[in-house]
Design a protein around this motif. Sequence first.
Motif, PDB file in Angstrom:
ATOM      1  N   ASN A  22       0.811  -1.220   0.000  1.00 31.67           N
ATOM      2  CA  ASN A  22       0.000   0.000   0.000  1.00 31.67           C
ATOM      3  C   ASN A  22       0.839   1.262   0.000  1.00 31.67           C
ATOM      4  N   SER A  23       2.137   1.101  -0.116  1.00 34.48           N
ATOM      5  CA  SER A  23       3.017   2.247  -0.346  1.00 34.48           C
ATOM      6  C   SER A  23       4.268   1.713  -1.038  1.00 34.48           C
ATOM      7  N   PRO A  24       4.650   2.290  -2.187  1.00 34.70           N
ATOM      8  CA  PRO A  24       5.651   1.665  -3.073  1.00 34.70           C
ATOM      9  C   PRO A  24       6.986   1.302  -2.422  1.00 34.70           C
ATOM     10  N   SER A 116      -2.710  12.563   7.012  1.00 32.67           N
ATOM     11  CA  SER A 116      -1.401  12.113   6.517  1.00 32.67           C
ATOM     12  C   SER A 116      -0.496  13.320   6.300  1.00 32.67           C
ATOM     13  N   GLY A 117       0.776  13.057   6.129  1.00 29.87           N
ATOM     14  CA  GLY A 117       1.713  14.137   5.829  1.00 29.87           C
ATOM     15  C   GLY A 117       1.423  14.762   4.482  1.00 29.87           C
ATOM     16  N   THR A 118       1.010  13.910   3.531  1.00 24.94           N
ATOM     17  CA  THR A 118       0.646  14.435   2.213  1.00 24.94           C
ATOM     18  C   THR A 118      -0.459  15.475   2.332  1.00 24.94           C
ATOM     19  N   GLU A 119      -1.502  15.092   3.090  1.00 22.37           N
ATOM     20  CA  GLU A 119      -2.644  15.996   3.241  1.00 22.37           C
ATOM     21  C   GLU A 119      -2.226  17.287   3.932  1.00 22.37           C
ATOM     22  N   CYS A 143      13.523  16.688  -2.194  1.00 18.75           N
ATOM     23  CA  CYS A 143      12.630  16.769  -1.022  1.00 18.75           C
ATOM     24  C   CYS A 143      11.291  16.136  -1.383  1.00 18.75           C
ATOM     25  N   TYR A 144      10.700  15.444  -0.424  1.00 17.58           N
ATOM     26  CA  TYR A 144       9.420  14.761  -0.656  1.00 17.58           C
ATOM     27  C   TYR A 144       8.404  15.310   0.332  1.00 17.58           C
ATOM     28  N   HIS A 145       7.251  15.709  -0.216  1.00 19.78           N
ATOM     29  CA  HIS A 145       6.210  16.296   0.647  1.00 19.78           C
ATOM     30  C   HIS A 145       4.913  15.508   0.494  1.00 19.78           C
ATOM     31  N   GLY A 210      15.219  14.414   4.653  1.00 22.63           N
ATOM     32  CA  GLY A 210      15.276  13.003   5.068  1.00 22.63           C
ATOM     33  C   GLY A 210      14.973  12.074   3.904  1.00 22.63           C
ATOM     34  N   ASN A 211      14.603  12.665   2.758  1.00 23.62           N
ATOM     35  CA  ASN A 211      14.184  11.827   1.623  1.00 23.62           C
ATOM     36  C   ASN A 211      15.230  11.758   0.513  1.00 23.62           C
ATOM     37  N   MET A 212      16.453  12.162   0.892  1.00 26.91           N
ATOM     38  CA  MET A 212      17.609  11.955  -0.017  1.00 26.91           C
ATOM     39  C   MET A 212      18.667  11.202   0.785  1.00 26.91           C
ATOM     40  N   PHE A 238       7.945  24.975   6.509  1.00 30.02           N
ATOM     41  CA  PHE A 238       8.820  23.890   6.960  1.00 30.02           C
ATOM     42  C   PHE A 238       8.012  22.602   6.981  1.00 30.02           C
ATOM     43  N   ASP A 239       8.384  21.678   6.123  1.00 30.42           N
ATOM     44  CA  ASP A 239       7.751  20.361   6.159  1.00 30.42           C
ATOM     45  C   ASP A 239       8.476  19.545   7.233  1.00 30.42           C
ATOM     46  N   GLU A 240       7.859  19.486   8.419  1.00 29.77           N
ATOM     47  CA  GLU A 240       8.468  18.780   9.555  1.00 29.77           C
ATOM     48  C   GLU A 240       7.751  17.456   9.823  1.00 29.77           C
ATOM     49  N   VAL A 241       7.212  16.877   8.762  1.00 29.40           N
ATOM     50  CA  VAL A 241       6.565  15.574   8.902  1.00 29.40           C
ATOM     51  C   VAL A 241       7.543  14.572   9.503  1.00 29.40           C
ATOM     52  N   MET A 242       8.801  14.627   9.106  1.00 34.44           N
ATOM     53  CA  MET A 242       9.829  13.710   9.647  1.00 34.44           C
ATOM     54  C   MET A 242      10.497  14.299  10.889  1.00 34.44           C
ATOM     55  N   THR A 243      10.803  15.590  10.850  1.00 34.36           N
ATOM     56  CA  THR A 243      11.645  16.181  11.892  1.00 34.36           C
ATOM     57  C   THR A 243      10.849  16.660  13.099  1.00 34.36           C
ATOM     58  N   GLY A 266       3.518  15.098  10.760  1.00 34.35           N
ATOM     59  CA  GLY A 266       2.999  13.769  10.488  1.00 34.35           C
ATOM     60  C   GLY A 266       3.742  12.820  11.413  1.00 34.35           C
ATOM     61  N   LYS A 267       3.643  11.516  11.099  1.00 34.88           N
ATOM     62  CA  LYS A 267       4.471  10.519  11.801  1.00 34.88           C
ATOM     63  C   LYS A 267       4.375  10.603  13.328  1.00 34.88           C
ATOM     64  N   VAL A 268       5.363  11.187  14.025  1.00 29.67           N
ATOM     65  CA  VAL A 268       5.381  11.175  15.498  1.00 29.67           C
ATOM     66  C   VAL A 268       4.103  11.764  16.086  1.00 29.67           C
ATOM     67  N   PHE A 400      17.873   6.337  -0.575  1.00 30.58           N
ATOM     68  CA  PHE A 400      17.376   7.723  -0.470  1.00 30.58           C
ATOM     69  C   PHE A 400      16.436   7.876   0.718  1.00 30.58           C
ATOM     70  N   GLU A 401      16.741   7.137   1.778  1.00 29.70           N
ATOM     71  CA  GLU A 401      15.922   7.250   2.982  1.00 29.70           C
ATOM     72  C   GLU A 401      16.835   7.437   4.184  1.00 29.70           C
ATOM     73  N   THR A 402      16.248   7.821   5.276  1.00 35.39           N
ATOM     74  CA  THR A 402      16.975   8.052   6.521  1.00 35.39           C
ATOM     75  C   THR A 402      16.695   6.922   7.500  1.00 35.39           C
TER      76      THR A 402
HETATM   77  P1  KE4 Z   1       2.612  10.647   4.271  1.00 36.17           P
HETATM   78  O1  KE4 Z   1       1.520  11.120   3.314  1.00 36.17           O
HETATM   79  O2  KE4 Z   1       3.367   9.447   3.744  1.00 36.17           O
HETATM   80  O3  KE4 Z   1       2.084  10.448   5.696  1.00 36.17           O
HETATM   81  O4  KE4 Z   1       3.671  11.820   4.429  1.00 36.17           O
HETATM   82  C1  KE4 Z   1       4.282  12.337   3.273  1.00 36.17           C
HETATM   83  C2  KE4 Z   1       5.591  12.988   3.678  1.00 36.17           C
HETATM   84  C3  KE4 Z   1       5.651  14.366   3.750  1.00 36.17           C
HETATM   85  N1  KE4 Z   1       6.797  15.000   4.112  1.00 36.17           N
HETATM   86  C4  KE4 Z   1       7.913  14.286   4.427  1.00 36.17           C
HETATM   87  C5  KE4 Z   1       9.153  15.019   4.817  1.00 36.17           C
HETATM   88  C6  KE4 Z   1       7.904  12.871   4.370  1.00 36.17           C
HETATM   89  O5  KE4 Z   1       9.029  12.184   4.673  1.00 36.17           O
HETATM   90  C7  KE4 Z   1       6.725  12.200   4.002  1.00 36.17           C
HETATM   91  C8  KE4 Z   1       6.641  10.693   3.917  1.00 36.17           C
HETATM   92  N2  KE4 Z   1       7.849   9.992   4.172  1.00 36.17           N
HETATM   93  C9  KE4 Z   1       8.003   8.704   3.507  1.00 36.17           C
HETATM   94  C10 KE4 Z   1       9.380   8.143   3.862  1.00 36.17           C
HETATM   95  N3  KE4 Z   1      10.415   8.855   3.233  1.00 36.17           N
HETATM   96  C11 KE4 Z   1       6.884   7.770   3.854  1.00 36.17           C
HETATM   97  C12 KE4 Z   1       7.143   6.337   3.471  1.00 36.17           C
HETATM   98  C13 KE4 Z   1       6.230   5.908   2.351  1.00 36.17           C
HETATM   99  O6  KE4 Z   1       6.059   6.667   1.375  1.00 36.17           O
HETATM  100  O7  KE4 Z   1       5.696   4.789   2.480  1.00 36.17           O
END
Ligand code: KE4
Length: 428
Positions: A22-24, A116-119, A143-145, A210-212, A238-243, A266-268, A400-402
Amino acid sequence: MIYKRSSALFAEAQKVIPGGVNSPVRAFKAVGGDPIFVKEAKGAYLYDEDGNRLIDYINSWGPMILGHAHPPVVNAVIEKARKGTSFGMPTEIETKIAELAVSMVPNIDKIRFVNSGTEACMSAVRLARGFTKKDKIIKFAGCYHGHSDSFLIQAGSGAVTFGSPNSPGVTEGTAKDTLLARYNDLENVESIIKSNKGEIACIIIEPVAGNMGCIPPVKGFLEGLRSLCDAHNILLIFDEVMTGFRLAKGGVQELLGVDADIVTFGKVIGGGLPVGAFAAREEIMNHLAPLGPVYQAGTLSGNPLAMAAGLAMLTELNDNAEIFNSIDKKTEYLHKGIQKVLEDKNIIHTINRIGSMISVHFSENPVVDFESAAEGNNEIFKKFFHGMLDQGVYIAPSAFETWFITEALTYEDLDETIKAVSITAKNL
Ligand code: KE4
């Protein structure tokens, strides 16, 4: 290690779920082989479907900062579930976690919870566009958002770095409003701003990438972005989904002393349940529906179970701030141990680390942006990944992950991990 049952489960999964996941990134495409199916997890350990115990350095990509099945979080969810799982109506616990998050993070007066972090990132960009009445955004290569259309953009042709879609389904119309900059390159950002005068609503960045792999900002980079945003009426996201709630109670704003206009989480913040959030000062957040014109909504936003997990997690982090120092020390110990082993074996590598985020790159040059991260030797990384897995250590199935350190790790676990690197390094 035997993975027969995982492979059998993967075969079944692929019949009904695209790619069986459910996630690549979970599909091990970047490292080869079949993904590991987890049966359960506790503390720093995963227990897979073949009965293997794995030391976990992914921790669900960040949320499990206190370890898997952490009792205060689990008990909070169980208690909540007994009283109903979703109402679609306001509940007191949403206010409680909002008050706590606002008290922990600088420069935010109000916060909106999503799923989710995406949202969170997608909504933050819409809010920035609505607030500034401008359309274009700047993001950084590497960077991944999340997977919102505006973010699935790769470097276009030409020096002006116009974006172009990097996924089918993303339209040219969307891509034209996303400009791509180079991480840690202030001059590049300045030139993009100059080429798009008065059109840029926001700059969105992972303040520590964190995505490089893990890439900290070079000295002055974030401060420079802050000045450029102030000079050009651009909002800094600041996208602090990870940090967030990982690198410090107040995230990177606290750790590095640079102020953002909007912060995403997100996450924590969800303690492992589906929670994202975005937050800002009142004058920005009051542009959000139902108060203001910027629309954003969600059936399960503020879900009581997710709020219970997040509140338990943030409460423990807020009350025990020494946790951050403890996991930082464990990460430094791991860094030094891995570095010594790889140096002794003359293996070309570089390790990036900040706080409890760390990544190992098999390249000799410093890794400071996407380009230099991509120079890493992926064949060696693949061998490293599988070698560590065979030693019972689960690291990110992509270069490309942490790695994410959990407080549940003991120094014995760290020594076992360093020993696994030593054994694996013999075959690199
Ligand atoms: P989600 O939609 O996956 O909850 O969050 C997106 C997102 C946004 N911003 C940052 C900085 C992120 O790292 C993420 C998602 N991180 C990845 C791991 N690098 C999630 C793992 C996955 O895609 O399954």
